[in-house]
Design a protein around this motif. Structure first.
Motif, PDB file in Angstrom:
ATOM      1  N   VAL A  42       0.822  -1.215   0.000  1.00  0.00           N
ATOM      2  CA  VAL A  42       0.000   0.000   0.000  1.00  0.00           C
ATOM      3  C   VAL A  42       0.857   1.266   0.000  1.00  0.00           C
ATOM      4  O   VAL A  42       0.354   2.369   0.233  1.00  0.00           O
ATOM      5  CB  VAL A  42      -0.963   0.015   1.209  1.00  0.00           C
ATOM      6  CG1 VAL A  42      -1.872  -1.206   1.178  1.00  0.00           C
ATOM      7  CG2 VAL A  42      -0.219   0.107   2.532  1.00  0.00           C
ATOM      8  N   GLU A  69      -2.850   8.251   5.131  1.00  0.00           N
ATOM      9  CA  GLU A  69      -1.934   7.149   5.453  1.00  0.00           C
ATOM     10  C   GLU A  69      -2.610   6.127   6.359  1.00  0.00           C
ATOM     11  O   GLU A  69      -2.393   4.925   6.228  1.00  0.00           O
ATOM     12  CB  GLU A  69      -0.671   7.708   6.108  1.00  0.00           C
ATOM     13  CG  GLU A  69       0.241   8.455   5.144  1.00  0.00           C
ATOM     14  CD  GLU A  69       1.367   9.174   5.835  1.00  0.00           C
ATOM     15  OE1 GLU A  69       2.489   9.180   5.295  1.00  0.00           O
ATOM     16  OE2 GLU A  69       1.132   9.749   6.928  1.00  0.00           O
ATOM     17  N   ARG A 129      -4.722   3.902   4.287  1.00  0.00           N
ATOM     18  CA  ARG A 129      -3.898   2.897   3.613  1.00  0.00           C
ATOM     19  C   ARG A 129      -3.425   1.832   4.591  1.00  0.00           C
ATOM     20  O   ARG A 129      -3.314   0.652   4.244  1.00  0.00           O
ATOM     21  CB  ARG A 129      -2.710   3.566   2.922  1.00  0.00           C
ATOM     22  CG  ARG A 129      -3.071   4.195   1.583  1.00  0.00           C
ATOM     23  CD  ARG A 129      -1.834   4.607   0.824  1.00  0.00           C
ATOM     24  NE  ARG A 129      -1.289   5.857   1.312  1.00  0.00           N
ATOM     25  CZ  ARG A 129      -0.038   6.252   1.125  1.00  0.00           C
ATOM     26  NH1 ARG A 129       0.824   5.459   0.494  1.00  0.00           N
ATOM     27  NH2 ARG A 129       0.374   7.420   1.577  1.00  0.00           N
ATOM     28  N   THR A 141      -4.750   8.041  -4.980  1.00  0.00           N
ATOM     29  CA  THR A 141      -3.793   7.045  -4.493  1.00  0.00           C
ATOM     30  C   THR A 141      -4.508   5.750  -4.119  1.00  0.00           C
ATOM     31  O   THR A 141      -4.091   4.646  -4.506  1.00  0.00           O
ATOM     32  CB  THR A 141      -3.028   7.587  -3.272  1.00  0.00           C
ATOM     33  OG1 THR A 141      -2.291   8.747  -3.659  1.00  0.00           O
ATOM     34  CG2 THR A 141      -2.067   6.544  -2.730  1.00  0.00           C
ATOM     35  N   LEU A 142      -5.615   5.870  -3.372  1.00  0.00           N
ATOM     36  CA  LEU A 142      -6.334   4.673  -2.950  1.00  0.00           C
ATOM     37  C   LEU A 142      -7.056   4.002  -4.120  1.00  0.00           C
ATOM     38  O   LEU A 142      -7.156   2.774  -4.175  1.00  0.00           O
ATOM     39  CB  LEU A 142      -7.337   5.021  -1.855  1.00  0.00           C
ATOM     40  CG  LEU A 142      -6.815   4.936  -0.421  1.00  0.00           C
ATOM     41  CD1 LEU A 142      -7.910   5.236   0.586  1.00  0.00           C
ATOM     42  CD2 LEU A 142      -6.220   3.583  -0.121  1.00  0.00           C
ATOM     43  N   LEU A 198      -4.552   1.959  -5.784  1.00  0.00           N
ATOM     44  CA  LEU A 198      -4.292   0.781  -4.959  1.00  0.00           C
ATOM     45  C   LEU A 198      -5.369  -0.285  -5.177  1.00  0.00           C
ATOM     46  O   LEU A 198      -5.060  -1.476  -5.309  1.00  0.00           O
ATOM     47  CB  LEU A 198      -4.238   1.187  -3.492  1.00  0.00           C
ATOM     48  CG  LEU A 198      -4.201   0.059  -2.452  1.00  0.00           C
ATOM     49  CD1 LEU A 198      -2.975  -0.816  -2.656  1.00  0.00           C
ATOM     50  CD2 LEU A 198      -4.225   0.640  -1.046  1.00  0.00           C
TER      51      LEU A 198
END
Length: 246
Positions: free
Chosen positions: A135, A152, A155, A185-186, A189
């Motif tokens: 992650v 963060e 994640r 970002t997620l 992911l």
């Protein structure tokens, strides 16, 4: 093919208030399913019934053919069920690495040994670190959770779930409260999670969610009122009426 998740006639009431009403849905292995609905539609209640955080009044929940109703939550985890929560459930004074190791501890027989030293579990440490790397938090493994950003921590919660090697992963509003950059970002992911993990997600960020989902289930007052492909659900007038606000 046996569904990864098969729910039949699931009912739950809180006093006189029905939270889920005869909910039935099948999610096939590898599928990306989106659960949507207005606030109070019963989405998180549905997840809590699947995981055993709540007990169903009636109905069936099967994970790859195994009946979950009546089964303790920890046994459901051993069968391959993992989830994230709408409200983060972390140990803020511990490191990121230690949080992931605690998530793994629930699957390890050593949890019953009061004399076990967690730091001595090399394989567990390696697995936890690998999940953090997955992650993008590998370099932050020794940071204290309280010193990290909200993104963060989101994640980290992903890492804790993925470290358990789930077969079915339930994500409860994983993008809630994130900045636009953190959402990207997620979202990236999510796309890296292999297809041997079936994902069911509750999410209000429709742009991201619709890009992710292959099939969508719309809940309203605890009932499934629309289900189908992205195009079918978005085009359905009931979706526009109760959820999209048209």
């Amino acid at each position: 093919m046996t569904p990864a998740l098969a729910i039949e006639g699931l009912n739950k009431r809180f006093g006189g208030l029905p939270a889920t009403r005869n909910v039935s849905l099948h999610v096939m292995p590898g599928e990306r399913r989106l659960i949507i609905g207005p606030n109070g539609a019963g989405k998180t209640t549905l997840f809590n019934l699947i995981t055993g955080d709540l007990t169903a009044d009636t109905g069936s929940v099967k994970l790859f053919g195994h009946e979950l109703v009546g089964m303790p939550t920890e046994k459901r985890v051993h069968l391959g069920l993992a989830r994230t929560y709408q409200i983060l459930t972390l140990f803020p004074k511990e490191t990121l690495l230690h949080n992931v190791k605690l998530a793994l501890l629930g699957l390890d027989p050593v949890r019953w040994n009061p004399w076990a030293v967690l730091s001595a579990r090399t394989a567990m440490t390696e697995a936890a670190h690998a999940a953090l790397v997955q992650v993008g938090l590998g370099r932050s493994a020794e940071r204290i959770v309280a010193e990290t950003s909200y993104g963060e921590r989101r994640r980290l919660e992903f890492a804790m779930a993925l470290a358990q090697k789930p077969k079915v992963l339930l994500l409860d509003e994983p993008l809630a409260g994130l900045s636009q950059e953190e959402r990207k970002t997620l979202s990236t992911l999510l796309k890296t999670i292999p297809r041997d993990v079936t994902i069911v997600m509750i999410e209000h960020d429709m742009d991201t969610a619709l890009e992710f989902a292959e099939r969508i289930t719309l809940l309203h007052y605890g009932e499934v009122i629309v289900e189908g492909s992205r195009a079918e659900v978005v085009a359905d007038p009931r979706t526009r009426e109760v959820y999209l606000g048209d």
